[in-house]
Design an enzyme around this catalytic site. Structure first.
Site, PDB file in Angstrom:
ATOM      1  N   ARG A 195      13.260  -6.182  -4.320  1.00 45.66           N
ATOM      2  CA  ARG A 195      12.326  -5.221  -4.889  1.00 45.66           C
ATOM      3  C   ARG A 195      12.640  -5.071  -6.366  1.00 45.66           C
ATOM      4  NH1 ARG A 195      12.372  -0.663  -0.130  1.00 45.66           N
ATOM      5  NH2 ARG A 195      10.304  -1.124   0.647  1.00 45.66           N
ATOM      6  N   LYS A 229       2.799   6.115   5.798  1.00 47.74           N
ATOM      7  CA  LYS A 229       2.071   4.868   5.634  1.00 47.74           C
ATOM      8  C   LYS A 229       1.629   4.287   6.982  1.00 47.74           C
ATOM      9  CE  LYS A 229       5.023   3.060   2.468  1.00 47.74           C
ATOM     10  NZ  LYS A 229       5.322   2.058   1.427  1.00 47.74           N
ATOM     11  N   PRO A 253       0.830  -1.213   0.000  1.00 47.27           N
ATOM     12  CA  PRO A 253       0.000   0.000   0.000  1.00 47.27           C
ATOM     13  C   PRO A 253       0.862   1.261   0.000  1.00 47.27           C
ATOM     14  CG  PRO A 253      -0.705  -1.547   1.705  1.00 47.27           C
ATOM     15  CD  PRO A 253       0.611  -2.032   1.182  1.00 47.27           C
ATOM     16  N   GLU A 254       0.432   2.254  -0.741  1.00 41.06           N
ATOM     17  CA  GLU A 254       1.149   3.521  -0.821  1.00 41.06           C
ATOM     18  C   GLU A 254       0.437   4.529   0.084  1.00 41.06           C
ATOM     19  OE1 GLU A 254       3.547   3.928  -3.640  1.00 41.06           O
ATOM     20  OE2 GLU A 254       3.188   2.001  -4.576  1.00 41.06           O
TER      21      GLU A 254
END
Ligand SMILES: [Zn+2]
Length: 267
Positions: A252, A51, A2-3
């Protein structure tokens, strides 16, 4: 992952349904806080910081903050009493119930109950919040410049520099300003423009359920390069590249167009 805009929406959801109401049910399903007794507490508000989510509670003289983080898979959902939950109950990490409504945090990466005066322990390390009322562009740029050797994409993902960017925005922002994600921050030109675009992108997406960085909401057309490896670049049709980086368990992916975002010059 989630951003920041997703987390902002989660805060708004909790705020809408819980703030100003008294908890009739409160379960923190993590060993550390399993016995916490929050029934009867008034929910003051939920705010996002980068976040992180901070749900502030009060009962008599006590002030708590429930600090939660969605990490990779987490989500907060709201249900009417008696409504079937949309995820399995065993994934619930926090349940906050007021009359008629249950808010359930599923698969939360972090659930922590703090004294409200201790909130800085949870979020004090964060850089300026892209969606925060105290957003400070110059401070974000100052922090980004502190480690000039660092790869741009890693610096953007480091929440101590600026808070709210996840993998998708990091990749998209590099594309939008024409910088290769592996450019050292110190030689990246146009960082101010990048940071401004970051704020615009999150701000545009914070009100809508579908995230898009291209302005197009159709499926598969919502991003420039993120998760589009081997597809043609939307600007020049060169196939989008992908590379993995970081330690094996925390790998990533970087995505970029080799033509629109040329490799940085090697010293
Ligand atoms: Zn291109």
């Amino acid at each position: 992952m989630p951003e920041g805009d997703t987390v902002y929406r989660a805060a708004r959801l909790l705020d809408t349904h819980l703030s100003g109401r008294v908890l009739e049910r409160a379960e923190l399903r993590v060993p550390q806080h399993a016995t916490a007794d929050l029934v009867g507490a008034l929910v003051v508000e939920t705010v996002s910081r980068g976040k992180h989510l901070l749900t502030r509670l009060t009962r008599d003289e006590e002030r708590w903050t429930l600090h939660t983080h969605l990490k990779m898979e987490g989500t907060w959902r709201v249900f009417a009493d008696g409504q079937r939950w949309s995820r399995p109950a065993h994934q619930a990490r926090a349940v906050l119930g007021v009359t008629g409504t249950q808010a359930v945090g599923f698969s939360l990466g972090l659930v922590e109950l703090l004294d409200t005066t201790e909130e800085h322990r949870a979020v004090g390390h964060l850089g300026p919040d892209l969606l925060g009322p105290d957003w400070d562009e110059d401070e974000a740029l100052r922090r980004l410049a502190l480690e000039p050797e660092r790869l741009l994409i890693d610096a953007l993902l480091d929440q101590r520099n600026l808070a709210g960017i996840g993998n998708m925005y990091a990749a998209e922002l590099c594309f939008v300003v024409g910088l290769h994600p592996h450019t050292p921050v110190g030689s990246a030109t146009g960082l101010r423009r990048l940071v401004r675009r970051a704020r615009q992108m999150l701000d545009l997406n914070k009100e809508r359920a579908i995230q898009s960085t291209t302005g197009n909401l159709r499926e598969r057309e919502r991003t420039w390069v993120y998760r589009r490896d081997r597809s043609p670049c939307r600007r020049c049709a060169t196939p989008v590249s992908v590379a993995m980086r970081g330690p094996a368990e925390k790998e990533r992916a970087s995505y970029w167009c080799p033509r629109c975002q040329p490799e940085p010059d090697r010293p």
